[in-house]
Design a protein around this motif. Structure first.
Motif, short mmCIF file in Angstrom:
data_model
loop_
_atom_site.label_atom_id
_atom_site.label_comp_id
_atom_site.label_asym_id
_atom_site.label_seq_id
_atom_site.Cartn_x
_atom_site.Cartn_y
_atom_site.Cartn_z
N ARG A 188 -21.69 0.41 4.24
CA ARG A 188 -22.30 -0.89 3.94
C ARG A 188 -22.09 -1.91 5.04
NH1 ARG A 188 -21.58 -1.69 -2.57
NH2 ARG A 188 -22.74 0.19 -3.12
N GLY A 189 -21.69 -1.45 6.22
CA GLY A 189 -21.65 -2.33 7.38
C GLY A 189 -20.28 -2.78 7.87
N ALA A 190 -19.21 -2.40 7.23
CA ALA A 190 -17.89 -2.80 7.71
C ALA A 190 -17.60 -2.16 9.05
CB ALA A 190 -16.81 -2.40 6.71
N THR A 191 -17.15 -2.96 9.99
CA THR A 191 -16.75 -2.42 11.29
C THR A 191 -15.24 -2.44 11.46
OG1 THR A 191 -17.07 -4.59 12.31
CG2 THR A 191 -18.91 -3.03 12.41
N ARG A 192 -14.58 -3.31 10.69
CA ARG A 192 -13.11 -3.36 10.73
C ARG A 192 -12.59 -3.39 9.29
NH1 ARG A 192 -11.80 -7.87 15.19
NH2 ARG A 192 -13.10 -9.11 13.83
N VAL A 193 -11.60 -2.52 9.04
CA VAL A 193 -11.09 -2.34 7.68
C VAL A 193 -9.57 -2.41 7.69
CG1 VAL A 193 -11.00 -0.78 5.68
CG2 VAL A 193 -13.07 -0.86 7.11
N VAL A 194 -9.03 -3.16 6.73
CA VAL A 194 -7.60 -3.18 6.47
C VAL A 194 -7.39 -2.65 5.06
CG1 VAL A 194 -5.61 -4.69 6.03
CG2 VAL A 194 -7.01 -5.03 8.07
N LEU A 195 -6.40 -1.79 4.91
CA LEU A 195 -6.06 -1.22 3.61
C LEU A 195 -4.78 -1.84 3.09
CD1 LEU A 195 -6.58 2.57 4.44
CD2 LEU A 195 -8.24 0.97 3.44
N GLY A 196 -4.76 -2.18 1.81
CA GLY A 196 -3.55 -2.69 1.17
C GLY A 196 -3.31 -1.94 -0.12
N GLY A 197 -2.06 -1.61 -0.39
CA GLY A 197 -1.75 -0.89 -1.61
C GLY A 197 -0.42 -1.31 -2.19
N ALA A 198 -0.36 -1.36 -3.52
CA ALA A 198 0.86 -1.70 -4.23
C ALA A 198 1.33 -0.48 -5.01
CB ALA A 198 0.61 -2.87 -5.19
N SER A 199 2.61 -0.17 -4.91
CA SER A 199 3.24 0.92 -5.63
C SER A 199 2.48 2.23 -5.37
CB SER A 199 3.36 0.59 -7.12
OG SER A 199 4.20 1.49 -7.78
N LEU A 200 1.89 2.83 -6.41
CA LEU A 200 1.15 4.08 -6.18
C LEU A 200 0.00 3.85 -5.22
CD1 LEU A 200 -1.86 4.78 -7.69
CD2 LEU A 200 -0.45 4.40 -9.68
N GLY A 213 -5.54 -1.63 10.02
CA GLY A 213 -4.19 -1.85 9.53
C GLY A 213 -4.00 -1.34 8.12
N VAL A 214 -2.72 -1.13 7.78
CA VAL A 214 -2.33 -0.66 6.46
C VAL A 214 -1.11 -1.46 6.03
CG1 VAL A 214 -1.45 1.31 5.14
CG2 VAL A 214 -3.12 1.69 6.95
N PHE A 215 -1.18 -2.07 4.84
CA PHE A 215 0.01 -2.72 4.31
C PHE A 215 0.32 -2.22 2.92
CE2 PHE A 215 -3.19 -5.72 2.71
CZ PHE A 215 -2.70 -6.10 1.46
N THR A 216 1.60 -2.15 2.62
CA THR A 216 2.05 -1.73 1.30
C THR A 216 3.01 -2.77 0.74
OG1 THR A 216 4.02 -0.49 2.00
CG2 THR A 216 1.91 0.70 2.04
N ILE A 217 3.00 -2.89 -0.58
CA ILE A 217 3.92 -3.78 -1.28
C ILE A 217 4.54 -2.97 -2.41
CG2 ILE A 217 4.21 -5.93 -2.54
CD1 ILE A 217 1.70 -6.97 -1.14
N GLY A 218 5.84 -2.71 -2.28
CA GLY A 218 6.52 -1.93 -3.31
C GLY A 218 6.00 -0.50 -3.41
N ALA A 219 5.68 0.10 -2.27
CA ALA A 219 5.08 1.43 -2.26
C ALA A 219 6.07 2.52 -2.65
CB ALA A 219 4.52 1.75 -0.87
N VAL A 220 5.53 3.54 -3.29
CA VAL A 220 6.28 4.78 -3.51
C VAL A 220 5.88 5.74 -2.41
CG1 VAL A 220 6.48 4.48 -6.01
CG2 VAL A 220 4.51 5.69 -5.09
#
Length: 191
Positions: A72-84, A102-109
């Motif tokens: 759908r046109g994204a040229t730059r993507v950042v991923l964020g995930g909490a826990s699972l 980039g990838v960020f996690t908050i309280g990741a397992v």
């Protein structure tokens, strides 16, 4: 062209579906980013996979989300995930042919069912941020964040431990956490 994809947690003080991210997704949208939040397989409004071996492979959901936003046109993507969702974004990002910004996690397992995010982290070269609260899970999530951080070969990586016991996305209610994550995302899109 700048999209943030958010992978939800399974509970622990927040809904076990995309609703855990809605307040932060709205803030990101107000800051000018496109945002995709989704329900992982067998959570919220998503169906269960037909193959039992894929039941817990939430990393596949992240890969599908990245493919969708890029189509759908994204040229730059950042991923964020909490826990699972943290395990999901690490596992998904490590498997993508075209890396994310980039990838960020908050309280990741680092393990969720058959998904071994710790092993996947050894292939993660995207800029990475690992956030945890000192007392979350009696310190378990600090240990897991540190292990993910240490396993990641990314040249640009950061580990941030904050006081408190909030788990996952609710940590963003704390101003220092929110400012760190907001600034980190902004930097990924200004490179």
């Amino acid at each position: 062209p700048n999209v943030v994809v958010l992978a939800h947690q399974g509970g622990g003080g927040a809904p076990g579906d995309l609703c855990a991210w809605i307040p932060y997704a709205r803030a990101l949208r107000a800051a000018g980013y496109r945002v995709l939040v989704f329900d992982h397989r067998a959570h919220g409004s998503s169906a269960e996979p037909r193959a039992p071996s894929r039941y817990l492979r939430v990393d596949f959901d992240v890969i599908g989300a990245v493919r969708l936003v890029r189509a759908r046109g994204a040229t730059r993507v950042v991923l964020g995930g909490a826990s699972l969702g943290g395990a999901a974004v690490v596992g998904g990002a490590a498997s993508l042919r075209v890396p994310v910004q980039g990838v960020f996690t908050i309280g990741a397992v680092h393990t969720y069912g058959t998904l071994d995010a710790l092993t996947a982290a050894r292939r993660l070269t995207a800029p990475s941020l690992f956030v945890a609260a000192e007392e979350d899970g009696e310190g378990r999530f600090v240990v897991e964040a540190r292990e993910l951080y240490e396993a990641t070969p990314a040249a640009d990586k950061r580990l941030a431990i904050f006081p408190g016991a909030a788990h996952g996305a609710p940590q963003l209610r704390e101003r220092p956490v929110r400012e760190l994550v907001d600034g980190w995302i902004r930097a990924r899109f200004s490179d």
